[in-house]
Design a protein around this motif. Structure first.
Motif, PDB file in Angstrom:
ATOM      1  N   SER A 417       2.535   6.922  24.816  1.00 39.02           N
ATOM      2  CA  SER A 417       1.986   5.537  24.529  1.00 39.02           C
ATOM      3  C   SER A 417       0.969   5.525  23.246  1.00 39.02           C
ATOM      4  O   SER A 417       0.553   6.555  22.781  1.00 39.02           O
ATOM      5  CB  SER A 417       0.875   5.484  25.674  1.00 39.02           C
ATOM      6  OG  SER A 417       1.831   5.126  27.027  1.00 39.02           O
ATOM      7  N   PRO A 418       0.920   4.349  22.894  1.00 37.45           N
ATOM      8  CA  PRO A 418       0.139   4.099  21.529  1.00 37.45           C
ATOM      9  C   PRO A 418      -1.363   4.745  21.980  1.00 37.45           C
ATOM     10  O   PRO A 418      -2.022   4.332  22.840  1.00 37.45           O
ATOM     11  CB  PRO A 418      -0.003   2.580  21.331  1.00 37.45           C
ATOM     12  CG  PRO A 418       0.656   2.117  22.501  1.00 37.45           C
ATOM     13  CD  PRO A 418       1.427   3.033  23.423  1.00 37.45           C
ATOM     14  N   THR A 419      -1.902   5.204  20.800  1.00 37.03           N
ATOM     15  CA  THR A 419      -3.306   5.770  21.072  1.00 37.03           C
ATOM     16  C   THR A 419      -4.508   4.783  20.462  1.00 37.03           C
ATOM     17  O   THR A 419      -5.784   4.861  20.810  1.00 37.03           O
ATOM     18  CB  THR A 419      -3.660   6.898  19.986  1.00 37.03           C
ATOM     19  OG1 THR A 419      -2.855   6.939  18.794  1.00 37.03           O
ATOM     20  CG2 THR A 419      -2.614   8.174  20.788  1.00 37.03           C
ATOM     21  N   ASP A 420      -3.831   3.766  19.687  1.00 37.93           N
ATOM     22  CA  ASP A 420      -5.000   2.781  19.371  1.00 37.93           C
ATOM     23  C   ASP A 420      -5.277   1.671  20.382  1.00 37.93           C
ATOM     24  O   ASP A 420      -6.168   0.866  19.963  1.00 37.93           O
ATOM     25  CB  ASP A 420      -4.378   2.351  17.835  1.00 37.93           C
ATOM     26  CG  ASP A 420      -3.057   1.581  17.757  1.00 37.93           C
ATOM     27  OD1 ASP A 420      -2.494   2.150  19.076  1.00 37.93           O
ATOM     28  OD2 ASP A 420      -2.551   1.267  17.124  1.00 37.93           O
ATOM     29  N   ALA A 421      -4.574   1.507  21.293  1.00 33.81           N
ATOM     30  CA  ALA A 421      -4.800   0.408  22.002  1.00 33.81           C
ATOM     31  C   ALA A 421      -4.927   1.053  23.738  1.00 33.81           C
ATOM     32  O   ALA A 421      -4.686   2.302  23.831  1.00 33.81           O
ATOM     33  CB  ALA A 421      -3.927  -0.553  21.997  1.00 33.81           C
ATOM     34  N   GLU A 422      -5.042   0.113  24.702  1.00 38.60           N
ATOM     35  CA  GLU A 422      -4.998   0.338  26.032  1.00 38.60           C
ATOM     36  C   GLU A 422      -3.673   1.041  26.409  1.00 38.60           C
ATOM     37  O   GLU A 422      -2.789   0.031  26.044  1.00 38.60           O
ATOM     38  CB  GLU A 422      -5.579  -0.442  26.818  1.00 38.60           C
ATOM     39  CG  GLU A 422      -5.730   0.100  28.483  1.00 38.60           C
ATOM     40  CD  GLU A 422      -6.047  -1.122  29.401  1.00 38.60           C
ATOM     41  OE1 GLU A 422      -7.158  -0.629  30.002  1.00 38.60           O
ATOM     42  OE2 GLU A 422      -5.412  -2.147  29.351  1.00 38.60           O
ATOM     43  N   ALA A 423      -3.564   2.140  26.891  1.00 31.12           N
ATOM     44  CA  ALA A 423      -2.229   2.632  27.399  1.00 31.12           C
ATOM     45  C   ALA A 423      -1.877   2.191  28.754  1.00 31.12           C
ATOM     46  O   ALA A 423      -2.589   2.718  29.603  1.00 31.12           O
ATOM     47  CB  ALA A 423      -1.864   3.985  27.014  1.00 31.12           C
TER      48      ALA A 423
END
Lengths: 513, 151
Positions: A417-423
Motif C-alpha cells: 500500500s502507499p506509504t504517503d497516505a492512509e492505507a
C-alpha cells in the motif's frame, strides 16, 4: 382406442393373452356351430313331421271315402281312431262336400285356425283340382292338414275313365309339441357336444402353451436374477427345441459374461494394487524429500547463527583492528546471513504448514484479523493504516493456520500500500452453499495480471527484492494452507490500482460430509 | 575452590560449541555467566544434576538455579533429561528452559507435558539470540523468586 387396447394387453402375459384369445375364439366357434347344426336339424325334423302329417291325412282320406259315400260316420270311426293314435295327432275331422261335419274326434279349438281355414278353403275354390293332402294352416302350437276325398270308380279296361267325384274333406291337427321337444333336444345335444369339444381343445391348448411359456418364464426369471447381480445363474434346458436352444444360448452368454467380469475384476484389483503401491512410493518419496528439506533447513540455522554471531563479535570486540571497508564487508556478511536465516525460517514455516495436522474448529476470522492488524500497525507506527471488515461468513478451519493466512495476506497488503497516505485494507467475503469466499484487498501498487501465476509459487516474486522485502514464500504458504483445507486461492490485480487475494474455505457442513 | 561448596546458577546443556559460546558471551555481557556450568550431552547433565559419575563430589542443594536445555543431544537426549529432572523431588523445583532450534509442535507439546517452565526456539540472528538469552538469565536468576527449600 388402439393405444388403450395395446396398453390393456400389455398388462397380461403372453400366455394369458394367448389363452384369452383362444378361449373366446373356441367358445364362439362352438356356439356358432351348434346354432347352425341345430337350425339344420330342426329344419329337417320339421320337414319330416310335415311329410308325416300329409301322409297320415292322405291315408285317412282314402279310408274315409266309403263313410262319405254312405254318409255314415261309423264307417270312418275306426280309421279316425287309428289316425288319432299317431303321436302328435290331436284331432281328426271329416266333412262332406257341403262342408258339413260328418265326424270330429279329439280336441279342436276352431278359433285357433279360423283365419287360415277360410283362406285355405278360399284358395281351394279358386285353384284347380286338389288330390293330395296340404298344410292347410299353421298356428303357434299345431299344424292343420287337410285332404279332399274322391270317389274311386273301379278301374277297368272296359270302362272309360271318368273324372272322380269330390266326396268331402278330411282334416287332422298335428301338435307341434313333438317338434318343440325335438328342437330342444337337438339344441342341447349340439351345445353339449360343441362345448365339450371346446373344453377339450382348450385343455389341450393350455397344456401346449404351458409347455411353451413355462420355459420362457423360467428363462426370463433367470435373466432377471442375472440382471439383479446374482452369480452363476443358469437356465434349465426345458420345453420345445427352439426355447431350449435359447436357454442354452443364455447359459453360454452368462458363462462368457462371468469370465469377462472375473477378468475385469482381477485387472481392476491389480490396477488398484499398483496404484496403491505407486501412491505409497510417491508419498514416501515426497515425505522423504520434505523431511530432507526440513532437516537441511533446520540444520542450517545453527551455522547461520554462528556466522552472524561471530561477525557481530568481530565487529564489537575487534573493531579497532578493522578499517571501514573491513567493517562494511563484515556488515554485508551479517546482512546476508540474516537474510538467509529468514529464508530458512520461511521454508521451515512452509514445510511445517504441510506437515501440521489440521484441527478444525470455528474460527473468529474478524477477531483474528483485527488482532493481527493491530500488531502490524504497532510494527509500522509511522504509517496510517485502516482495516475495513465487511461481511464475513463463519470460518471452519485450523485456527493457527488461518492466522498464518491472515498474517501473510494482511502484511502483504500493508507492504504494497502507499506509504504517503492512509492505507485502506478491505477484508470481505460471501457465503456459499458448499464453500465461502473471502478476500483481502488493498489499493497499492497492484500487479500485472500476466504474472498472476507466479504469485503463489515458492520464491517467485512479482516485485524486486530491493523495492519490497520478503522471500516470496508468503503466498505459497497461503496456498498450501488453503489447499489443505480443501479450498482455492486466486488473485486479481492491476498495476497501481491495487490487488485482491481471494480464497475459499469449505463450509462446516461440507467439511463433515 | 572445593567442588562441594561451589554454587552453580546456570546449567547450560548444549552440544554445539559455537551455540554454547554465543550463549555464554551473551550471558557474560549481562554479568550472568560467573556461576555457569556448560555440559555437552544429556548423560553429563544428569551426572551433574544428581551428583553422580564425574560430579559425585558435588552437593545437590548447590543448584543450579536454572537449566538451559537443548533437546537434540548425544547419549541421553534433552527430553529424557527433562523427564528425569521433573520426576525427581530433589530437582523438580529447578526451572528448566528448553532452548532449542526445534520448532516441532510435537516437541513443544511433549516438553510442556513433562513440566518445562519455558520453551524457546533459538533465533538465527545473533542480536535477537543474545537478547533472548540475556533476558532469560535475568528473569530466572533475578526476577523469579524460587521456593526457599530449593537452596
Amino acid at each position: 382406442m388402439n393405444r388403450i387396447f395395446t396398453s390393456f394387453l400389455r398388462k397380461f402375459t403372453f400366455q394369458r393373452q394367448l389363452g384369452i384369445t383362444i378361449t373366446l375364439g373356441i367358445f364362439m366357434l362352438a356356439l356358432f356351430s351348434s346354432v347352425v347344426g341345430s337350425w339344420q336339424g330342426v329344419a329337417r325334423a320339421r320337414s319330416n313331421l310335415l311329410e308325416q302329417g300329409r301322409h297320415i291325412t292322405e291315408n285317412l282320406a282314402r279310408q274315409s271315402s266309403l263313410a262319405l259315400i254312405y254318409a255314415s260316420a261309423d264307417n270312418a270311426v275306426e280309421a279316425a281312431n287309428a289316425t288319432l293314435d299317431f303321436p302328435g295327432v290331436v284331432s281328426v275331422e271329416i266333412r262332406d262336400a257341403k262342408q258339413r261335419t260328418l265326424l270330429s274326434l279329439g280336441k279342436i279349438d276352431p278359433a285357433e285356425f279360423q283365419t287360415q281355414i277360410e283362406r285355405a278353403s278360399g284358395s281351394d275354390k279358386s285353384g284347380g283340382r286338389q288330390t293330395s293332402a296340404v298344410l292347410e294352416a299353421e298356428s303357434q302350437n299345431a299344424w292343420r292338414f287337410s285332404a279332399p276325398v274322391y270317389s274311386h270308380p273301379p278301374s277297368s279296361p272296359f270302362h272309360e275313365a271318368t273324372s272322380p267325384e269330390l266326396l268331402g274333406h278330411v282334416a287332422i291337427t298335428l301338435s307341434k309339441a313333438t317338434l318343440t321337444q325335438m328342437t330342444t333336444g337337438i339344441f342341447v345335444a349340439n351345445l353339449t357336444t360343441s362345448f365339450s369339444f371346446a373344453l377339450l381343445i382348450l385343455f389341450l391348448i393350455r397344456l401346449l402353451s404351458k409347455r411353451v411359456t413355462q420355459p420362457l418364464n423360467q428363462l426370463s426369471a433367470c435373466m432377471e436374477r442375472a440382471e439383479a447381480g446374482e452369480l452363476q445363474v443358469r437356465a434349465e434346458l426345458a420345453g420345445p427345441q427352439d426355447i431350449a436352444d435359447m436357454a442354452h444360448a443364455f447359459n453360454s452368454m452368462m458363462s462368457v459374461l462371468e469370465e469377462h467380469t472375473a477378468k475385469i475384476r482381477q485387472l481392476n484389483t491389480e490396477l488398484e494394487q499398483r496404484v496403491t503401491r505407486r501412491t505409497a512410493q510417491l508419498e514416501a518419496a515426497n515425505k522423504e524429500l520434505e523431511e530432507f528439506s526440513y532437516s537441511m533447513s533446520h540444520d542450517m540455522r545453527t551455522p547461520l547463527r554462528a556466522l552472524d554471531g561471530f561477525s557481530k563479535i568481530l565487529l564489537d570486540e575487534h573493531s579497532a583492528k578493522l578499517d571501514d571497508e573491513g567493517k562494511r564487508l563484515l556488515q554485508v556478511l551479517r546482512d546476508n546471513s540474516q537474510r538467509m536465516g529468514r529464508l530458512v525460517d520461511d521454508i521451515l514455516r512452509y514445510l511445517h504448514m504441510g506437515r501440521r495436522k489440521i484441527e478444525f474448529s470455528a474460527v473468529d476470522i474478524a477477531g483474528l484479523a483485527s488482532e493481527i492488524f493491530k500488531a502490524l500497525q504497532a510494527k509500522a507506527s509511522a504509517r496510517r493504516l485502516r482495516l475495513e471488515i465487511g461481511m464475513l461468513p463463519p470460518v471452519w478451519g485450523d485456527k493457527e493456520m488461518i492466522r498464518e493466512v491472515l498474517q501473510s495476506l494482511l502484511s502483504n497488503a500493508i507492504k504494497f500500500s502507499p506509504t504517503d497516505a492512509e492505507a485502506v485494507i478491505e477484508l470481505g467475503g460471501t457465503a456459499g452453499e458448499e464453500e465461502n469466499v473471502y478476500s483481502v484487498r488493498d489499493h497499492g501498487v497492484g500487479f500485472d495480471m500476466r504474472y498472476v501465476d507466479k504469485l503463489f509459487r515458492v520464491f517467485e516474486r512479482v516485485h524486486p527484492t530491493t523495492q519490497y522485502e520478503g522471500s516470496g514464500i508468503g503466498l505459497a504458504i497461503v496456498k498450501r494452507i488453503i489447499s489443505r483445507h480443501g479450498g482455492r486461492v486466486w488473485a486479481e490485480g492491476k498495476v497501481n490500482e491495487g490487488a485482491a487475494i481471494y480464497f475459499t474455505l469449505p463450509t462446516k457442513e461440507k467439511n463433515h460430509e | 575452590m572445593n567442588d562441594e561448596m561451589k554454587e552453580v546458577e546456570i546449567l547450560l546443556v548444549e552440544d554445539n560449541p559455537t551455540d554454547a559460546e554465543l550463549a555464554i558471551r551473551a550471558l557474560k555481557k549481562s554479568n550472568l555467566a560467573n556461576k555457569l556450568v556448560w555440559v555437552k550431552d544429556g548423560a553429563e547433565a544428569l551426572d551433574f544434576l544428581f551428583a553422580t559419575g564425574a560430579y559425585s563430589g558435588r552437593n545437590i542443594v548447590n543448584g543450579p538455579k536454572v537449566i538451559l536445555l537443548d533437546l537434540r543431544l548425544p547419549k541421553v537426549d534433552g527430553m529424557e533429561v527433562l523427564r528425569r529432572v521433573k520426576d525427581d523431588t530433589r530437582t523438580r523445583a529447578i526451572p528448566v528452559v528448553v532452548l532449542t532450534s526445534s520448532k516441532e509442535d510435537r516437541d513443544v507439546a511433549e516438553s510442556y507435558q513433562l513440566g518445562v517452565n519455558s520453551y524457546i526456539s533459538k533465533p538465527v540472528e545473533f542480536d535477537e539470540f543474545a537478547k533472548t538469552v540475556a533476558e532469560l538469565g535475568l528473569y530466572w536468576l533475578l526476577v523469579n523468586r524460587p521456593p526457599s527449600t530449593a537452596k
